[in-house]
Design a protein around this motif. Structure first.
Motif, PDB file in Angstrom:
ATOM      1  N   SER A  66       0.817  -1.206   0.000  1.00 54.56           N
ATOM      2  CA  SER A  66       0.000   0.000   0.000  1.00 54.56           C
ATOM      3  C   SER A  66       0.861   1.270   0.000  1.00 54.56           C
ATOM      4  O   SER A  66       0.589   2.214  -0.717  1.00 54.56           O
ATOM      5  N   ARG A  97       3.758   1.914  -1.103  1.00 50.70           N
ATOM      6  CA  ARG A  97       4.756   2.179  -2.137  1.00 50.70           C
ATOM      7  C   ARG A  97       4.438   3.437  -2.934  1.00 50.70           C
ATOM      8  O   ARG A  97       5.342   4.082  -3.444  1.00 50.70           O
ATOM      9  N   ARG A  98       3.160   3.803  -2.980  1.00 48.97           N
ATOM     10  CA  ARG A  98       2.845   5.010  -3.747  1.00 48.97           C
ATOM     11  C   ARG A  98       3.511   6.240  -3.138  1.00 48.97           C
ATOM     12  O   ARG A  98       3.785   7.210  -3.836  1.00 48.97           O
ATOM     13  N   SER A 100       7.002   6.530  -4.660  1.00 43.52           N
ATOM     14  CA  SER A 100       7.087   6.322  -6.101  1.00 43.52           C
ATOM     15  C   SER A 100       7.064   7.679  -6.790  1.00 43.52           C
ATOM     16  O   SER A 100       6.354   8.586  -6.366  1.00 43.52           O
ATOM     17  N   ARG A 146       3.794   8.890  -8.046  1.00 41.12           N
ATOM     18  CA  ARG A 146       2.972   7.792  -7.547  1.00 41.12           C
ATOM     19  C   ARG A 146       2.895   6.634  -8.539  1.00 41.12           C
ATOM     20  O   ARG A 146       1.973   5.826  -8.502  1.00 41.12           O
ATOM     21  N   PHE A 147       3.835   6.556  -9.485  1.00 40.52           N
ATOM     22  CA  PHE A 147       3.722   5.552 -10.544  1.00 40.52           C
ATOM     23  C   PHE A 147       4.996   4.731 -10.692  1.00 40.52           C
ATOM     24  O   PHE A 147       4.956   3.513 -10.654  1.00 40.52           O
ATOM     25  N   ILE A 170       8.060   3.097  -9.351  1.00 41.45           N
ATOM     26  CA  ILE A 170       8.468   2.748  -8.000  1.00 41.45           C
ATOM     27  C   ILE A 170       9.972   2.899  -7.841  1.00 41.45           C
ATOM     28  O   ILE A 170      10.721   2.920  -8.822  1.00 41.45           O
TER      29      ILE A 170
END
Lengths: 509, 465
Positions: free
Chosen positions: A358, A360-361, A364, A367-368, A370
């Motif tokens: 959850s 990881r966003r 990232s 937010r895409f 990583i």
């Protein structure tokens, strides 16, 4: 009532599952022509004992005797052939077949493999007439209401001419009228000399229909009362819970902050009445109740897993709309689900993947894209912080023990900005050592100002962890007990369903 | 290459590589064997041609990987391939605009994918049923739009998309400068056709998405445990719809490129294409149950399928037999998936594992080759039957049967005998015979080491207990 040598005897039955002794030297007898109640808390070993009786589990030690003869059932078919029928809460019927076919399934009357419909219908009708059930034998089973399906299941057990019949919470889905009918059938069966085991949480039912009662606690046989007339309800409850509290909890009072979570007039499936509650920062509140009292349903409503029909949620004083778990996560409300394997972990992915599932966003790009380095660092930090025992970050979660799987899920939420943690049975199926580790983690999180709403069926856990206990019964919040005043007997008495609500009101005030 | 038997510490490392990249090893072995045994296989022109052959499968396999990894699959791609090609050709014929045609073809595929995604994610219809239905519908649409006939395209620009240097098709050595070839006055970078570049681009793009994007990681999590993913705050339905839409767009694009290669839109093209794509993915270790899949594996799966088919073409094997071969390979792939998933970690010696995989992949190919040649050399029928028995024995060995163990010993003895005889007698490639003797000798020695045998037996008893 019948007396003498019991027809069915359990002799020193033991059964161990990883991390828990489900049954420990349980011995008692059930006479023919009597209704024998089996009571105990959740996890006391009632279901395991029924499964030993029906051949689902083989006991590690001990024997089951029928009419003085030792029987070892290697399968449910063995048990059925020996005349043992167990009627579970979940029904084992084929929805797309007719009532008559269901009743004689596995033993359809036939001529050279062609079903003899006439005889099939006649046999089924006879059985239903005996039960005084007005059910069309040609009706498709899935068309029947739940209560009638239950009667079909009972009729099916009777068709096999079972001499031992066990009912596991048979009234949970029945109305009062249907319950009375069921009791009439049970009495009739008793008078015909069957040995009947009746498992239920409902005290008044037990006093109505049973002749004897056996109490199990923590997999052990506590006591068997042969005379129901002289038995006091409170004595029975005391026997169900009476156990010394081992102190593995290290409870220390904390300073509470402002409100972390406020639930106002929440309505939805599984709740019989609107529920309001509040939870302060750093507070641990336990929801106690029996299975099916609506505790998990309440958590799922708060978490947005189930759609609420009404009500408002405030997280740290700010109202939030939660229609999907993602909304709850974004608001800082996280859930560790009850069924870890089915709803918690992604078994075939690595520990690192599960921890970063959850959060990881947050690390990232846009937010895409990583960042493997940040993910590794975060996973390593969680593994160290929660002392998750894994050979490597790349290990698949399914290869970890239950306790470490639970810690992995906790690590997933601690990577987020968690404000409220919903814990549903956080220590189910976890061995004692890992349990106390998880308790320490829970206390530590509370000290950091996280509000914790805990659901547990284990009374000692509730008493050991909670600052405050909320008791739920049949979809309602019925009582609030502060830590100092909470004890096992009162909590259990409040949680047990009863037909007379007045008694509860006097208890909870 | 490392030697697992030399050092105990190397064992786990090699197993790690094997678990992760086992299929690459299998492909390497297959490639060497085909290079040695099949004339003209390992030439630049043939390898480029091979890549061109697999370019359509390769592109669609990228998105199919996402579908499978999220726990679904898509049978409708073969209809989408035909439909988008035909649709593009029709639009070009009506409007005269190539760009418009390409745009409409790709978009048409995307719309089909979007519909698939909505049906599967929002209405919770099983992917098999849903895509079976859209497959029929779209196939019908392709026939309706084209009136059942091929739709030719007159505009030359359209053929740029699937440009293939003319010299590749006639297969003569390039008289043109090596890295930059001219064909019909058009560039083709490094003498490699455009569809191959597009496939490589798709590999790179979707490999990146799978490994390095939240979208890719969420896809794997959904396939691994849909409920857990949802409760972890992942928008499962949204992700699934995106996956299927991407699948539709990429398939639509692949269909347009295919039409460009064929210079017309053909409504009846690519029968059985969906299953080719899925088998390539599964060969590459993508679990049908979802949650497991890598881009490298998928690429290798595509290459294995392509190499076998290409080799069979070079050997002039009848197209009818090629179907049998493809079916057998698919079966082998699914069995491998099953076996790999059922294996308890570390319960089997590594070499046995690798050997089993190699046999499972190579024996079916050998079997087909032998059956094809039976009319000329009847004695090969015996060999084929023995090979079949060996295949069964290897499978049975996985379940730990004693008889299988015995028959394998016999098979080794037989295999070494035949290899020597073949090498002397048949006039076949002596290198091939030597390779086989070496291979069998290694396995022979390996299996006769008592320590290994004991270990295998321990494993067997542990399993049965």
């Amino acid at each position: 009532m019948a007396s003498g040598q019991p027809y069915l005897e359990f002799d020193a039955i033991s059964k161990r599952f990883p991390g828990v002794q489900a049954l420990d030297q349980v011995s008692f007898g059930v006479s023919a022509g009597s209704v024998h109640a089996l009571v105990g808390e959740n996890g006391a070993g009632k279901s395991t004992l029924l499964k030993v009786l029906s051949g689902v589990y083989a006991p590690d030690q001990g024997q089951v005797r029928l009419a003085g003869q030792v029987r070892s059932f290697r399968s449910t078919a063995d048990a059925i052939a020996a005349g043992v029928a167990v009627i579970y809460q979940e029904l084992h019927l084929v929805g797309e077949m007719s009532v008559a076919e269901n009743l004689l399934l596995g033993n359809l009357p036939n001529r050279l493999g062609i079903v003899d419909r006439k005889r099939l219908r006649r046999l089924a009708q006879e059985e239903l007439n005996f039960l005084e059930e007005d059910i069309d034998v040609d009706a498709k089973l899935s068309r029947l209401p739940i209560a009638q399906r239950q009667m079909v299941e009972i009729a099916k057990a009777l068709m096999r001419d079972a001499s031992v019949i066990a009912f596991d919470e048979p009234t949970s889905s029945l109305s009062d009228r249907e319950v009375r009918k069921l009791f009439a059938v049970i009495r009739q069966l008793r008078d015909r000399g069957r040995a009947i085991i009746y498992v239920s949480h409902r005290m008044d039912e037990i006093f109505q229909v049973c002749d004897r009662v056996t109490v199990l606690r923590d997999g052990r046989h506590v006591v068997t009362f042969d005379e129901m007339g002289a038995l006091d309800r409170d004595v029975l409850v005391k026997n169900m819970v009476g156990r010394e509290l081992r102190d593995i909890y290290n409870y220390r009072p904390r300073d509470l902050g402002g409100p972390a979570l406020e639930v106002r007039e929440l309505e939805g499936p599984g709740l019989a009445a609107p529920v309001s509650l509040s939870l302060a920062e750093g507070e641990i509140v336990a929801l106690f109740g029996l299975v099916g009292a609506g505790r998990s349903e309440l958590l799922k409503l708060v978490y947005g897993d189930q759609a609420a029909r009404g009500g408002t949620l405030l997280v740290r004083g700010r109202p939030v709309r939660v229609r999907h778990p993602a909304d709850a996560v974004r608001a800082g409300v996280m859930l560790c689900p009850e069924d870890r394997k089915k709803e918690g972990i992604v078994p075939i992915r690595s520990v690192a993947d599960n921890i970063n599932l959850s959060a990881r966003r947050h690390f990232s790009f846009l937010r895409f894209v990583i960042s493997p380095r940040a993910e590794r660092a975060n996973a390593q930090a969680m593994v160290d912080k929660l002392s998750i025992r894994t050979p490597s970050l790349g290990q698949l979660v399914m290869n970890l023990s239950g306790g470490n799987q639970q810690k992995t899920i906790l690590g997933r939420w601690l990577s987020e900005n968690v404000k409220v943690l919903l814990l549903d049975e956080p220590t189910r199926g976890i061995d004692v050592g890992a349990k106390s580790e998880i308790y320490n983690i829970i206390f530590e999180l509370a000290r950091q100002g996280i509000g914790i709403l805990l659901v547990s069926s284990e009374l000692p856990e509730v008493l050991g962890l909670a600052d405050r206990v909320l008791v739920m019964r049949q979809g309602r919040l019925v009582a609030e007990v502060p830590r100092g005043q909470a004890n096992e007997e009162d909590l259990l008495r409040l949680a047990l369903p009863e037909s007379d609500p007045a008694a509860h009101r006097s208890l909870s005030s | 290459m490392t030697r697992p038997s030399r050092s105990a510490a190397l064992g786990p490392a090699v197993r790690g590589v094997w678990d992760r990249a086992g299929m690459i090893l299998v492909f390497a072995v297959l490639f060497v064997v085909l290079s040695v045994t099949v004339r003209n296989f390992c030439t630049w022109d043939n390898l480029v041609f091979l890549l061109l052959q697999v370019s359509t499968v390769g592109m669609v396999a990228c998105t199919m990987l996402f579908c499978l990894a999220s726990g679904d699959f898509d049978l409708s791609v073969e209809a989408v391939i035909a439909f988008s090609g035909v649709f593009a050709a029709v639009v070009i014929a009506r409007t005269g605009s190539v760009a418009m045609g390409i745009f409409c073809g790709v978009l048409g595929g995307g719309v089909v994918g979007l519909i698939n995604g909505i049906i599967i994610a929002e209405f919770r219809i099983n992917a098999l049923i849903a895509t079976l239905a859209t497959w029929q519908v779209v196939k019908g649409l392709a026939l309706i739009v084209s009136d059942g006939k091929a739709v030719g395209v007159a505009q030359e620009e359209f053929f740029l998309l699937g440009r293939t240097p003319a010299d590749l098709i006639v297969q003569h050595a390039g008289a043109l400068p090596g890295w930059l070839a001219w064909a019909d006055g058009h560039y083709s970078l490094l003498r490699v056709p455009n569809p191959v570049w597009m496939m490589l681009g798709a590999f790179a793009l979707f490999g990146f998405l799978l490994n390095r994007s939240t979208f890719g990681r969420n896809t794997l999590a959904i396939g691994g445990n849909r409920e857990a993913a949802r409760l972890a705050g992942i928008h499962v339905n949204r992700t699934k719809i995106i996956i299927f839409t991407l699948q539709g767009l990429v398939t639509g694009f692949a269909g347009v490129v295919l039409a460009s290669r064929m210079t017309s839109g053909q409504p009846n093209t690519s029968v059985g294409f969906s299953l080719d794509v899925i088998s390539a993915c599964v060969l590459g270790g993508v679990a049908l149950s979802g949650g497991v899949g890598t881009m490298t594996g998928t690429i290798v799966g595509v290459l294995i399928m392509g190499s076998v088919q290409n080799a069979m073409n070079l050997l002039n094997i009848d197209a009818f037999y090629q179907f049998v071969a493809r079916g057998v390979i698919l079966l082998a792939a699914v069995l491998l998936d099953q076996l790999k998933n059922s294996r308890p970690a570390g319960a089997r010696p590594l070499l046995l594992e690798i050997w089993t995989w190699a046999v499972l992949l190579l024996l079916p190919v050998a079997l087909i080759l032998e059956l094809v040649m039976v009319p000329q050399k009847p004695v090969l029928l015996v060999d084929a039957l023995v090979n079949l028995a060996a295949l069964v024995a290897v499978l049975a060995l996985r379940s730990g049967r004693k008889l299988a163990w015995l028959s394998l010993q016999l098979y080794f003895a037989y295999g070494i005998g035949v290899s020597i005889w073949w090498g002397w007698e048949s006039g076949g490639s002596p290198l091939w015979a030597a390779l086989q003797v070496l291979h069998l000798a290694v396995v022979w020695v390996y299996f006769y080491r008592p320590a290994v045998r004991r270990f295998c037996q321990v494993g067997r008893f542990a399993e049965s207990a």
